[in-house]
Motif scaffolding. Sequence first.
Motif, mmCIF file in Angstrom:
data_model
loop_
_atom_site.group_PDB
_atom_site.id
_atom_site.type_symbol
_atom_site.label_atom_id
_atom_site.label_comp_id
_atom_site.label_asym_id
_atom_site.label_seq_id
_atom_site.Cartn_x
_atom_site.Cartn_y
_atom_site.Cartn_z
ATOM 1 N N SER A 1 -0.658 15.916 12.929
ATOM 2 C CA SER A 1 -0.866 17.308 12.003
ATOM 3 C C SER A 1 -0.120 17.359 10.616
ATOM 4 O O SER A 1 -0.525 18.210 9.798
ATOM 5 N N MET A 2 0.827 16.300 10.529
ATOM 6 C CA MET A 2 1.608 16.429 9.118
ATOM 7 C C MET A 2 1.147 15.546 8.369
ATOM 8 O O MET A 2 1.382 15.554 7.030
ATOM 9 N N ALA A 3 0.493 14.410 8.984
ATOM 10 C CA ALA A 3 -0.043 13.233 8.124
ATOM 11 C C ALA A 3 -1.206 13.642 7.124
ATOM 12 O O ALA A 3 -2.188 14.292 7.461
ATOM 13 N N ARG A 4 -1.206 13.107 5.745
ATOM 14 C CA ARG A 4 -2.230 13.320 4.902
ATOM 15 C C ARG A 4 -2.988 12.234 4.409
ATOM 16 O O ARG A 4 -3.973 12.282 3.642
ATOM 17 N N ALA B 1 -1.120 5.015 10.937
ATOM 18 C CA ALA B 1 -0.582 3.992 11.728
ATOM 19 C C ALA B 1 0.467 4.566 12.867
ATOM 20 O O ALA B 1 1.299 5.238 12.363
ATOM 21 N N THR B 2 0.576 3.875 13.857
ATOM 22 C CA THR B 2 1.561 4.216 14.768
ATOM 23 C C THR B 2 2.587 3.159 15.064
ATOM 24 O O THR B 2 2.224 1.972 15.226
ATOM 25 N N LEU B 3 3.808 3.502 15.286
ATOM 26 C CA LEU B 3 4.875 2.715 15.420
ATOM 27 C C LEU B 3 5.859 3.314 16.653
ATOM 28 O O LEU B 3 6.294 4.277 16.324
ATOM 29 N N VAL C 1 0.964 -1.165 -0.099
ATOM 30 C CA VAL C 1 0.098 -0.003 0.154
ATOM 31 C C VAL C 1 0.879 1.294 -0.010
ATOM 32 O O VAL C 1 1.919 1.217 0.619
ATOM 33 N N PRO C 2 0.421 2.422 -0.535
ATOM 34 C CA PRO C 2 1.302 3.597 -0.735
ATOM 35 C C PRO C 2 0.951 4.201 0.717
ATOM 36 O O PRO C 2 0.258 4.089 1.229
ATOM 37 N N PHE C 3 2.096 4.731 1.266
ATOM 38 C CA PHE C 3 2.289 5.283 2.360
ATOM 39 C C PHE C 3 3.489 6.531 2.479
ATOM 40 O O PHE C 3 4.202 6.459 1.819
ATOM 41 N N GLU C 4 3.013 7.306 3.611
ATOM 42 C CA GLU C 4 4.120 8.492 3.906
ATOM 43 C C GLU C 4 4.454 8.180 5.392
ATOM 44 O O GLU C 4 3.867 7.402 6.103
ATOM 45 N N LEU C 5 5.706 8.294 5.578
ATOM 46 C CA LEU C 5 6.350 8.049 6.702
ATOM 47 C C LEU C 5 6.789 9.465 7.527
ATOM 48 O O LEU C 5 7.686 10.112 7.015
ATOM 49 N N VAL C 6 6.097 9.712 8.818
ATOM 50 C CA VAL C 6 6.506 10.934 9.622
ATOM 51 C C VAL C 6 7.144 10.391 10.898
ATOM 52 O O VAL C 6 6.634 9.528 11.504
ATOM 53 N N ILE C 7 8.346 11.069 11.054
ATOM 54 C CA ILE C 7 9.203 10.593 12.194
ATOM 55 C C ILE C 7 9.273 11.849 12.982
ATOM 56 O O ILE C 7 9.699 12.925 12.399
#
Length: 250
Positions: free
Chosen positions: A55-58, A63-65, A10-16
């Motif tokens: 606030s940054m996720a689109r 998903a939390t990790l 699945v397409p995803f973005e990763l925010v750290i």
Amino acid sequence: HGIAAAKPEVPFELVIVNNGGARTAARVDALSAGARVVHPRVNLGLPGGLQLARSMARGKYLATLQDDVVVQPGWLDRLVARMDENPWVGIVGSSVEVPGGYRICGLYLLGGLTWLHPPADPKPVPVDLCTSASMLIRARAWDDAGGPSPELFPLGYVDFDLCIRVARCGWIVETLSTSLVQHKWHGSTSPALRAYTVERNARPVREWHAAWLAERPEEATLEQMRRRLVDRAAAIRANPPPPGKEPKSF
């Protein structure tokens, strides 16, 4: 986390969110190719870090990790597939393997803010609580519930509070044992900090959700709690999903 090795389809973005400050900034930057990285000026703790990432996720799912979790192949794709097929699900959590080989497959919540561990089930099953080590949250459900409370800084009962908030907004909370992650189990916190924050944060969680907890038995068997949650999920599915605007998929 091993996200690249797990190769999600699945397409995803990763925010750290780097809550470690300058001490960990260089290491985080070195490991985060392709991610959106934010270095807050102060340690926001787990709830504040999650809120900043939100606030940054689109995406329409979040998903939390945690930083001491290693994901397994299929971990994300299976969570997304389950949420796609059931619009009433607000949270679906992974099965979390901790040192010693024990697996946490969600929790049943009792009235005294204690819990029972249901056994692994090949099917998605409703539970009260999932762990933020790895869970997928519908963005609408997160926003309905307001996300985790910053008052629980820096950690302790953050995922409990969030799952209860989401459930109180009319969503189903589930666990999916076929989505597997391995958790080093408090690899980034000291025993003294954990003991202090767990004791302190239990108090506001009891107060905020007193009415919810009052409806729960002080003692129950696994089968009694399983039936209770299955019946609640069936009642929710008998009505249209909670209204609201879904963010567009990538």
